[in-house]
Design an enzyme around this catalytic site. Structure first.
Site, PDB file in Angstrom:
ATOM      1  CB  SER A  55       5.352   3.126  -4.564  1.00  0.00           C
ATOM      2  OG  SER A  55       5.363   3.410  -3.178  1.00  0.00           O
ATOM      3  CG  ASP A  93       2.619   9.948  -3.182  1.00  0.00           C
ATOM      4  OD1 ASP A  93       3.000  11.117  -3.333  1.00  0.00           O
ATOM      5  OD2 ASP A  93       3.301   8.956  -3.490  1.00  0.00           O
ATOM      6  CD  GLU A 192      11.211   8.153  -8.067  1.00  0.00           C
ATOM      7  OE1 GLU A 192      10.240   8.770  -7.573  1.00  0.00           O
ATOM      8  OE2 GLU A 192      11.136   6.971  -8.437  1.00  0.00           O
TER       9      GLU A 192
HETATM   10  O1  KIV Z   1       5.178   6.542  -4.104  1.00  0.00           O
HETATM   11  C1  KIV Z   1       6.324   6.497  -3.639  1.00  0.00           C
HETATM   12  O2  KIV Z   1       6.756   5.513  -3.012  1.00  0.00           O
HETATM   13  C2  KIV Z   1       7.190   7.649  -3.846  1.00  0.00           C
HETATM   14  C3  KIV Z   1       8.629   7.487  -3.489  1.00  0.00           C
HETATM   15  C4  KIV Z   1       9.307   6.778  -4.589  1.00  0.00           C
HETATM   16  C5  KIV Z   1       9.256   8.786  -3.191  1.00  0.00           C
HETATM   17  O3  KIV Z   1       6.754   8.636  -4.328  1.00  0.00           O
END
Ligand code: KIV
Length: 308
Positions: A55, A93, A192
């Site tokens: 994000s 991520d 989500e």
């Molecule tokens: O990238 C992010 O912030 C996420 C959250 C929404 C879980 O994957």
């Protein structure tokens, strides 16, 4: 019920610590973090898990989706968060197409987020479709958090930010995805944008924690995007987010006050200025007997008071 380990605890948390919180029935509070000062602050607040979410593409880098985020960007921000958070488990991520293309590339990229980035775990999107990838990474000793329901990297396929699992077929698929992620060895799974009753049913059927975002209070824990939580933007805030502060307004007022003070000449004031010894200043500016005209070469062309 406490909200996690005490902030005084200094050893870095691991997936075993998260499993203990889950086993003790504690609800786990997770937040995203993208930089050193924010990570330090969230760590000091006792947040046990920080997500360097992709994000960051939208909320920090100004892209229109997470699809634009690269491994280089994820590594850069993961390192900053790891330096800032001494105690929290940092989950990085895996960006779009850094996994799921070949097992070798998935493993190499997950490994880089751990060894170079310093993360304690990685997160990747997809249920059944990503199970083999999760298995490969977990087998190599890298903890994986799953992410199902709305998966922002597939936004072009999903056709927008829509609630997932709302029909018989979609709800069953969500259950199957959750079980596949657990079976593949994930230590937790993000749900989500899922109706709260379905998220609670998924949570009941798993033996790993569910971390909800827009998935109601029945999950084992919650994750929020820190910029939403802190009200750092005057743009769109998702329905599932709650502002715990209004930093956009606070920062804007502070910047306006600073601008006005600079314009008025009231910043910096005596408290923010550094003074020097007046005698030394006279020497520097050629006001003393040391700077006789015959010693003009000493001034190296610098205009001294005697030349003005
Ligand atoms: O990238 C992010 O912030 C996420 C959250 C929404 C879980 O994957």
């Amino acid at each position: 019920m406490s909200s996690g380990p005490s902030p005084e605890q200094t050893a870095r948390l691991t997936i075993a610590s998260i499993a203990r919180l889950y086993a003790a029935g504690e609800r786990i509070a997770m937040l995203t973090a993208y930089d050193y000062p924010t990570a330090r602050t969230l760590d000091a607040a006792g947040i046990p898990m920080l997500l360097v979410g992709d994000s960051l593409g939208q909320v920090i880098l100004g892209y229109d989706s997470t699809v634009r985020v690269t491994m280089t960007e994820m590594l850069h921000h993961t390192k900053a968060v790891v330096r800032g958070a001494k105690r929290a488990l940092v989950v990085a991520d895996m960006p779009f197409l850094s996994y799921g293309v070949t097992p070798e590339a998935s493993l190499e990229n997950a490994g880089q987020l751990m060894s170079e980035g310093g993360a304690g775990a990685v997160k990747l999107e997809g249920g059944e479709r990503s199970a083999r990838t999760i298995e490969t990474i977990v087998r190599a000793g890298i903890p994986v958090m799953g992410h199902i329901g709305l998966t922002p990297q597939s936004i072009h396929q999903l056709g927008g930010h829509r609630v997932q699992g709302k029909t018989r077929e979609a709800g069953r698929q969500l259950l199957a995805d959750a079980l596949a992620v657990q079976q593949a060895g994930a230590f937790a799974v993000v749900l989500e944008l899922v109706p709260e009753q379905l998220a609670a049913a998924v949570t009941d059927r798993l033996r790993i924690p569910t971390i909800g975002i827009g998935a109601g209070a029945g999950c084992s824990g919650q994750v929020q995007v820190v910029t939403d939580l802190l009200g750092m933007s005057d743009e769109f805030t998702p329905k599932h987010a709650r502002h715990y502060a209004e930093l956009f307004t606070i920062v804007k007022s502070a910047a306006e006050a600073y601008r006005a003070d600079v314009a008025a000449g009231t910043f910096p004031g005596p408290a923010e200025s550094i003074r020097m010894d007046a005698g030394t200043l006279d020497e520097i500016l050629g006001r003393t007997a040391l700077d006789r005209p015959e010693m003009v070469e000493v001034s190296r062309g610098i205009p001294l008071d005697r030349d003005l």
